[in-house]
Design a protein around this motif. Sequence first.
Motif, PDB file in Angstrom:
ATOM      1  N   ALA A 121       0.861  -1.190   0.000  1.00 16.38           N
ATOM      2  CA  ALA A 121       0.000   0.000   0.000  1.00 16.38           C
ATOM      3  C   ALA A 121       0.895   1.237   0.000  1.00 16.38           C
ATOM      4  N   VAL A 122       0.328   2.374  -0.405  1.00 15.50           N
ATOM      5  CA  VAL A 122       1.075   3.633  -0.329  1.00 15.50           C
ATOM      6  C   VAL A 122       0.210   4.673   0.375  1.00 15.50           C
ATOM      7  N   ALA A 123       0.802   5.350   1.356  1.00 17.78           N
ATOM      8  CA  ALA A 123       0.049   6.292   2.180  1.00 17.78           C
ATOM      9  C   ALA A 123       0.605   7.700   2.009  1.00 17.78           C
ATOM     10  N   MET A 124      -0.032   8.448   1.094  1.00 20.48           N
ATOM     11  CA  MET A 124       0.346   9.852   0.896  1.00 20.48           C
ATOM     12  C   MET A 124      -0.727  10.752   1.502  1.00 20.48           C
ATOM     13  N   THR A 125      -1.994  10.487   1.129  1.00 22.55           N
ATOM     14  CA  THR A 125      -3.101  11.384   1.480  1.00 22.55           C
ATOM     15  C   THR A 125      -3.339  11.432   2.986  1.00 22.55           C
ATOM     16  N   GLU A 126      -3.687  12.642   3.453  1.00 20.63           N
ATOM     17  CA  GLU A 126      -4.034  12.840   4.859  1.00 20.63           C
ATOM     18  C   GLU A 126      -5.407  13.494   4.937  1.00 20.63           C
ATOM     19  N   ALA A 129      -4.933  16.902   3.523  1.00 17.75           N
ATOM     20  CA  ALA A 129      -4.043  17.122   2.368  1.00 17.75           C
ATOM     21  C   ALA A 129      -4.147  15.972   1.381  1.00 17.75           C
ATOM     22  N   GLY A 130      -4.746  16.265   0.214  1.00 14.18           N
ATOM     23  CA  GLY A 130      -4.869  15.253  -0.834  1.00 14.18           C
ATOM     24  C   GLY A 130      -4.190  15.744  -2.100  1.00 14.18           C
ATOM     25  N   SER A 131      -4.895  16.598  -2.857  1.00 13.92           N
ATOM     26  CA  SER A 131      -4.284  17.153  -4.078  1.00 13.92           C
ATOM     27  C   SER A 131      -3.019  17.931  -3.730  1.00 13.92           C
ATOM     28  N   ASP A 132      -3.074  18.643  -2.625  1.00 13.97           N
ATOM     29  CA  ASP A 132      -1.949  19.480  -2.202  1.00 13.97           C
ATOM     30  C   ASP A 132      -1.016  18.674  -1.299  1.00 13.97           C
ATOM     31  N   THR A 154      -5.240   8.807   5.205  1.00  6.31           N
ATOM     32  CA  THR A 154      -6.591   8.334   4.915  1.00  6.31           C
ATOM     33  C   THR A 154      -6.757   7.946   3.451  1.00  6.31           C
ATOM     34  N   PHE A 155      -7.842   7.190   3.190  1.00 10.62           N
ATOM     35  CA  PHE A 155      -8.195   6.687   1.844  1.00 10.62           C
ATOM     36  C   PHE A 155      -7.129   5.737   1.293  1.00 10.62           C
ATOM     37  N   ILE A 156      -6.494   4.951   2.151  1.00 12.16           N
ATOM     38  CA  ILE A 156      -5.355   4.151   1.681  1.00 12.16           C
ATOM     39  C   ILE A 156      -5.809   2.778   1.150  1.00 12.16           C
ATOM     40  N   THR A 157      -5.654   2.607  -0.156  1.00 15.72           N
ATOM     41  CA  THR A 157      -6.017   1.353  -0.828  1.00 15.72           C
ATOM     42  C   THR A 157      -5.129   0.221  -0.317  1.00 15.72           C
ATOM     43  N   ASN A 158      -5.726  -0.929  -0.038  1.00 13.30           N
ATOM     44  CA  ASN A 158      -5.042  -2.113   0.512  1.00 13.30           C
ATOM     45  C   ASN A 158      -4.538  -1.855   1.932  1.00 13.30           C
ATOM     46  N   ILE A 362     -11.101  10.448  -9.199  1.00 17.57           N
ATOM     47  CA  ILE A 362     -10.551  11.042  -7.966  1.00 17.57           C
ATOM     48  C   ILE A 362      -9.188  10.451  -7.598  1.00 17.57           C
ATOM     49  N   VAL A 363      -9.085   9.111  -7.649  1.00 21.19           N
ATOM     50  CA  VAL A 363      -7.842   8.465  -7.208  1.00 21.19           C
ATOM     51  C   VAL A 363      -6.643   8.899  -8.067  1.00 21.19           C
ATOM     52  N   ALA A 364      -5.484   8.872  -7.444  1.00 20.87           N
ATOM     53  CA  ALA A 364      -4.211   9.137  -8.147  1.00 20.87           C
ATOM     54  C   ALA A 364      -4.163  10.497  -8.826  1.00 20.87           C
ATOM     55  N   GLY A 365      -4.894  11.451  -8.299  1.00 21.33           N
ATOM     56  CA  GLY A 365      -4.921  12.795  -8.888  1.00 21.33           C
ATOM     57  C   GLY A 365      -6.254  12.996  -9.592  1.00 21.33           C
ATOM     58  N   THR A 366      -6.984  14.022  -9.163  1.00 18.89           N
ATOM     59  CA  THR A 366      -8.335  14.244  -9.695  1.00 18.89           C
ATOM     60  C   THR A 366      -8.275  14.752 -11.141  1.00 18.89           C
ATOM     61  N   THR A 367      -9.426  14.711 -11.796  1.00 17.56           N
ATOM     62  CA  THR A 367      -9.545  15.253 -13.156  1.00 17.56           C
ATOM     63  C   THR A 367      -9.047  16.698 -13.200  1.00 17.56           C
ATOM     64  N   GLU A 368      -9.408  17.479 -12.179  1.00 16.33           N
ATOM     65  CA  GLU A 368      -9.036  18.902 -12.173  1.00 16.33           C
ATOM     66  C   GLU A 368      -7.513  19.049 -12.079  1.00 16.33           C
ATOM     67  N   VAL A 369      -6.902  18.226 -11.238  1.00 20.79           N
ATOM     68  CA  VAL A 369      -5.444  18.302 -11.104  1.00 20.79           C
ATOM     69  C   VAL A 369      -4.770  17.879 -12.422  1.00 20.79           C
ATOM     70  N   LYS A 371      -6.009  18.337 -15.384  1.00 24.44           N
ATOM     71  CA  LYS A 371      -6.158  19.460 -16.325  1.00 24.44           C
ATOM     72  C   LYS A 371      -5.166  20.578 -16.007  1.00 24.44           C
ATOM     73  N   LEU A 372      -4.903  20.773 -14.712  1.00 26.67           N
ATOM     74  CA  LEU A 372      -3.897  21.786 -14.324  1.00 26.67           C
ATOM     75  C   LEU A 372      -2.540  21.430 -14.926  1.00 26.67           C
ATOM     76  N   ILE A 373      -2.174  20.140 -14.810  1.00 23.93           N
ATOM     77  CA  ILE A 373      -0.858  19.705 -15.326  1.00 23.93           C
ATOM     78  C   ILE A 373      -0.804  19.893 -16.846  1.00 23.93           C
TER      79      ILE A 373
HETATM   80  C1  LIG Z   1     -11.117   5.005  -3.494  1.00 27.97           C
HETATM   81  C2  LIG Z   1      -9.923   5.841  -3.205  1.00 27.97           C
HETATM   82  C3  LIG Z   1      -8.673   5.239  -3.071  1.00 27.97           C
HETATM   83  C4  LIG Z   1      -7.557   6.014  -2.770  1.00 27.97           C
HETATM   84  N1  LIG Z   1      -6.337   5.385  -2.560  1.00 27.97           N
HETATM   85  C5  LIG Z   1      -5.296   6.121  -2.108  1.00 27.97           C
HETATM   86  C6  LIG Z   1      -4.063   5.481  -1.732  1.00 27.97           C
HETATM   87  O1  LIG Z   1      -3.900   4.259  -1.867  1.00 27.97           O
HETATM   88  N2  LIG Z   1      -3.069   6.246  -1.223  1.00 27.97           N
HETATM   89  C7  LIG Z   1      -3.190   7.594  -1.062  1.00 27.97           C
HETATM   90  O2  LIG Z   1      -2.254   8.219  -0.585  1.00 27.97           O
HETATM   91  N3  LIG Z   1      -4.342   8.237  -1.405  1.00 27.97           N
HETATM   92  C8  LIG Z   1      -5.393   7.526  -1.915  1.00 27.97           C
HETATM   93  N4  LIG Z   1      -6.568   8.153  -2.261  1.00 27.97           N
HETATM   94  C9  LIG Z   1      -6.672   9.602  -2.088  1.00 27.97           C
HETATM   95  C10 LIG Z   1      -6.725  10.367  -3.400  1.00 27.97           C
HETATM   96  O3  LIG Z   1      -5.472  10.371  -4.014  1.00 27.97           O
HETATM   97  C11 LIG Z   1      -7.241  11.785  -3.053  1.00 27.97           C
HETATM   98  O4  LIG Z   1      -8.590  11.643  -2.645  1.00 27.97           O
HETATM   99  C12 LIG Z   1      -7.142  12.723  -4.228  1.00 27.97           C
HETATM  100  O5  LIG Z   1      -5.799  13.009  -4.540  1.00 27.97           O
HETATM  101  C13 LIG Z   1      -7.875  14.044  -3.955  1.00 27.97           C
HETATM  102  O6  LIG Z   1      -7.521  14.577  -2.726  1.00 27.97           O
HETATM  103  P1  LIG Z   1      -8.666  15.025  -1.688  1.00 27.97           P
HETATM  104  O7  LIG Z   1      -9.612  13.889  -1.543  1.00 27.97           O
HETATM  105  O8  LIG Z   1      -7.993  15.530  -0.470  1.00 27.97           O
HETATM  106  O9  LIG Z   1      -9.447  16.191  -2.389  1.00 27.97           O
HETATM  107  P2  LIG Z   1      -9.030  17.757  -2.379  1.00 27.97           P
HETATM  108  O10 LIG Z   1      -7.602  17.883  -2.723  1.00 27.97           O
HETATM  109  O11 LIG Z   1      -9.516  18.346  -1.116  1.00 27.97           O
HETATM  110  O12 LIG Z   1      -9.902  18.291  -3.587  1.00 27.97           O
HETATM  111  C14 LIG Z   1     -11.309  18.569  -3.476  1.00 27.97           C
HETATM  112  C15 LIG Z   1     -11.795  19.072  -4.828  1.00 27.97           C
HETATM  113  O13 LIG Z   1     -11.082  20.263  -5.192  1.00 27.97           O
HETATM  114  C16 LIG Z   1     -10.436  20.071  -6.447  1.00 27.97           C
HETATM  115  N5  LIG Z   1      -9.136  20.751  -6.426  1.00 27.97           N
HETATM  116  C17 LIG Z   1      -8.129  20.592  -5.538  1.00 27.97           C
HETATM  117  N6  LIG Z   1      -7.089  21.364  -5.867  1.00 27.97           N
HETATM  118  C18 LIG Z   1      -7.443  22.018  -7.006  1.00 27.97           C
HETATM  119  C19 LIG Z   1      -6.794  22.974  -7.847  1.00 27.97           C
HETATM  120  N7  LIG Z   1      -5.558  23.408  -7.574  1.00 27.97           N
HETATM  121  N8  LIG Z   1      -7.480  23.440  -8.916  1.00 27.97           N
HETATM  122  C20 LIG Z   1      -8.737  23.011  -9.197  1.00 27.97           C
HETATM  123  N9  LIG Z   1      -9.390  22.110  -8.445  1.00 27.97           N
HETATM  124  C21 LIG Z   1      -8.756  21.616  -7.363  1.00 27.97           C
HETATM  125  C22 LIG Z   1     -10.265  18.576  -6.607  1.00 27.97           C
HETATM  126  O14 LIG Z   1     -10.158  18.211  -7.965  1.00 27.97           O
HETATM  127  C23 LIG Z   1     -11.550  18.064  -5.966  1.00 27.97           C
HETATM  128  O15 LIG Z   1     -12.589  18.117  -6.902  1.00 27.97           O
HETATM  129  C24 LIG Z   1      -7.688   7.425  -2.619  1.00 27.97           C
HETATM  130  C25 LIG Z   1      -8.946   8.025  -2.790  1.00 27.97           C
HETATM  131  C26 LIG Z   1     -10.042   7.262  -3.069  1.00 27.97           C
HETATM  132  C27 LIG Z   1     -11.380   7.937  -3.244  1.00 27.97           C
END
Ligand SMILES: Cc1cc2nc3c(=O)[nH]c(=O)nc-3n(C[C@H](O)[C@H](O)[C@H](O)COP(=O)(O)OP(=O)(O)OC[C@H]3O[C@@H](n4cnc5c(N)ncnc54)[C@H](O)[C@@H]3O)c2cc1C
Length: 381
Positions: A121-126, A129-132, A154-158, A362-369, A371-373
């Motif tokens: 498993a890999v634990a980055m998200t808190e 702090a997810g996208s950031d 949080t949200f840590i797969t496996n 959402i996983v591994a970087g959202t659609t919005e992130v 598009k930013l890249i």
């Molecule tokens: C099923 C599942 C499995 C996952 N597995 C793992 C895992 O194994 N390990 C791990 O570390 N993480 C895991 N994640 C976490 C996942 O990587 C994060 O949920 C994701 O990166 C988004 O972070 P956040 O949920 O904090 O949303 P936020 O970062 O809070 O974003 C909320 C919303 O704001 C938007 N947003 C954020 N920043 C910007 C910006 N700069 N410009 C425009 N829009 C923006 C996002 O696109 C989103 O729509 C998992 C998530 C899910 C749902």
Amino acid sequence: MGLYTEEHNIFRRTFKRFLEKEIQPHLEEWEEKRLVPAWFFTKMGEQGYLAPWIEEKYGGAEVGFEYSGIILNEISKLDVGLGTIICVHSDIVPAYVASYGTEEQKEKWLPGASSGELVYAVAMTEPNAGSDLQAITSTAVKKGDTYVINGTKTFITNGMNAGITVVAAKTDPKAIPPFKGVSLFVVEDGTPGFIKSRKLDKVGIHNNDTAELVFEDCVIPAANLIGEEGKGFFYMMQKLQQERLVCAMVAQGGAERILEETVNYAKSRKAFGVSIGNLQHNLFKLAEMATEVELGRTFLEDLLADHISGKDVVTKVSMAKYWISEMVNHIAYHGLQIHGGYGYMEEYPIARFFRDVRSLTIVAGTTEVMKLIIGRNLLRD
Ligand SMILES: Cc1cc2nc3c(=O)[nH]c(=O)nc-3n(C[C@H](O)[C@H](O)[C@H](O)COP(=O)(O)OP(=O)(O)OC[C@H]3O[C@@H](n4cnc5c(N)ncnc54)[C@H](O)[C@@H]3O)c2cc1C
């Protein structure tokens, strides 16, 4: 010539038969239990279906990454939750150890990835702090020949099944810019202070365990640092490309299965004296769905070839992750609509796919992130 040869096709057929015989019969049970058993990993491992790219000297099959592509495509056609589990275990996390680990770390941990005895498993998200990712607040403080980790992930797969978890934590919380303070560590299951606190209840991919992890004065050997202190963010940005590629592969597998289910249903269901597929609206919808699925497939195959040849794929990977994960949701919406009321019933696979694919934007970087890249790279070029 395309990426895949006859040898690949034989491998694909063999793997598909394995899935039908050994895995498919258990899908419902795992969905209900909301967890896959440990034998799922070891059974896959015995046959060489886990992390096949790992070097032979560390227990892998040392084959090209296109074999990972075949495995992810077929398993995701069966079930998107299983596709997600396998891409994390096989293609995302061990890559950190293989690329940045010491010889000792590779010998210790990589064989378990191939055999399935050590789930990854890999634990980055808190929680905050997810996208950031630079904003993570977990810390790792060096004490003698150990590090002491504190924080919550949080949200840590496996997360529950994992034998080893690669954890991102700050070794220098005051670093400017903040990403320079991030380092990566391996935390083994059973380490005191490492608490698998909660299996999270999700909308879909129910067989896939997604956990909250807590580190309370968790002491790990200093030898568990991956690569160098302060380089963790750089390593993540490097490996996130493969992570996003494999997520796009899972999405593509899901889309192919949804299309197949929908076409079959549209042929067999009758209304107003004809197959519903022949009603012009549905016919056009099927044509649109098939076109999008084919575009995804060819784009991904081209991208995979670029990735294997070592090209810089950052923009294209972000495009694939964004477009294919949105596409599969779009396909799932229309596929379910074409199924009518039956599409909303659990006995039809489309219902499960509809729920499961929602995670992929959402996983591994959202659609919005993504598009930013893409946008930033366009302006930079
Ligand atoms: C099923 C599942 C499995 C996952 N597995 C793992 C895992 O194994 N390990 C791990 O570390 N993480 C895991 N994640 C976490 C996942 O990587 C994060 O949920 C994701 O990166 C988004 O972070 P956040 O949920 O904090 O949303 P936020 O970062 O809070 O974003 C909320 C919303 O704001 C938007 N947003 C954020 N920043 C910007 C910006 N700069 N410009 C425009 N829009 C923006 C996002 O696109 C989103 O729509 C998992 C998530 C899910 C749902």
